[in-house]
Enzyme design. Sequence first.
Site, PDB file in Angstrom:
ATOM      1  N   SER A 105       4.291  -3.144  -8.178  1.00 21.56           N
ATOM      2  CA  SER A 105       2.936  -2.378  -8.178  1.00 21.56           C
ATOM      3  C   SER A 105       1.785  -2.979  -7.865  1.00 21.56           C
ATOM      4  O   SER A 105       1.837  -4.278  -7.830  1.00 21.56           O
ATOM      5  CB  SER A 105       2.815  -1.897  -9.633  1.00 21.56           C
ATOM      6  OG  SER A 105       3.761  -1.150 -10.111  1.00 21.56           O
ATOM      7  N   LEU A 120       0.481  -5.108 -13.939  1.00 27.18           N
ATOM      8  CA  LEU A 120       1.146  -4.372 -13.199  1.00 27.18           C
ATOM      9  C   LEU A 120       2.196  -5.116 -12.640  1.00 27.18           C
ATOM     10  O   LEU A 120       2.319  -6.164 -12.870  1.00 27.18           O
ATOM     11  CB  LEU A 120       0.109  -4.181 -11.838  1.00 27.18           C
ATOM     12  CG  LEU A 120      -0.922  -3.169 -11.994  1.00 27.18           C
ATOM     13  CD1 LEU A 120      -1.770  -3.423 -10.755  1.00 27.18           C
ATOM     14  CD2 LEU A 120      -0.629  -1.826 -12.482  1.00 27.18           C
ATOM     15  N   ASP A 121       3.627  -4.385 -12.752  1.00 22.78           N
ATOM     16  CA  ASP A 121       4.746  -5.036 -12.438  1.00 22.78           C
ATOM     17  C   ASP A 121       4.638  -5.729 -10.946  1.00 22.78           C
ATOM     18  O   ASP A 121       3.804  -5.308 -10.302  1.00 22.78           O
ATOM     19  CB  ASP A 121       6.051  -4.304 -12.936  1.00 22.78           C
ATOM     20  CG  ASP A 121       6.075  -3.087 -11.717  1.00 22.78           C
ATOM     21  OD1 ASP A 121       5.800  -3.120 -10.803  1.00 22.78           O
ATOM     22  OD2 ASP A 121       6.613  -2.015 -12.434  1.00 22.78           O
ATOM     23  N   GLU A 122       5.642  -6.567 -10.654  1.00 27.66           N
ATOM     24  CA  GLU A 122       5.845  -7.165  -9.439  1.00 27.66           C
ATOM     25  C   GLU A 122       5.578  -6.063  -7.908  1.00 27.66           C
ATOM     26  O   GLU A 122       5.006  -6.214  -7.139  1.00 27.66           O
ATOM     27  CB  GLU A 122       7.072  -7.979  -9.303  1.00 27.66           C
ATOM     28  CG  GLU A 122       7.277  -8.925  -8.134  1.00 27.66           C
ATOM     29  CD  GLU A 122       8.274  -9.764  -8.146  1.00 27.66           C
ATOM     30  OE1 GLU A 122       8.305 -10.525  -7.275  1.00 27.66           O
ATOM     31  OE2 GLU A 122       9.120  -9.853  -9.090  1.00 27.66           O
TER      32      GLU A 122
END
Length: 197
Positions: A50, A46-48
């Site tokens: 998210s 999950l990106d930063e």
Amino acid sequence: MHQHFKIYKPYGYLSQFINNGQKQNRKKLLGELGDFPEGTMSIGRLDEKSEGLLLLTTDGKMSDFVNSSKVDKEYYAQVDGLITEAEITELQQGVEIGLSGKKYTTKPCQVFKLNAPPNFPERTKKIRDERHGPTSWVSITLNEGKFRQVRKMTSAVGFPTLRLVRIRVGAIYLDDLNPGNAIEISNLKAELNPQTL
């Protein structure tokens, strides 16, 4: 014996345990959220910006299985504006997004508008409020995981994502976990797909 966990990855954390470069030295890492066994890795990312359900494992083969297209991932996205059925249909059928400088059409997927905002804990960094215009929440279920795919998809139909929370991987749900909390899962494969047992 391999170990598996589910964790609510909070906003602002990277989905990794070690820094891979100079730029990431001040970033928050998963290891700050708990005492995990040596060799633990995140399954997917999950990106930063998210949040939500992230599975962790010490088993590389299990990581490959979950990242395959056999396992659905469901996201709730808060988007800027009042999304209509026309855009929902576009998302369901597949939209064109940019991927590594090339155009890519996403696979057909399940998308629907939520009738009411989900009850998530407040995010550490405040999202703009209703004074800046209305927002909508949509559920998007994918079995592919291209780089920032959900964000790119909602932007492609004119509704940028403001908040993104993964709520499900296979049959494993975020449930009542709070940001930063982790729970050990005894049989990850059985939990992911109980109907095959």
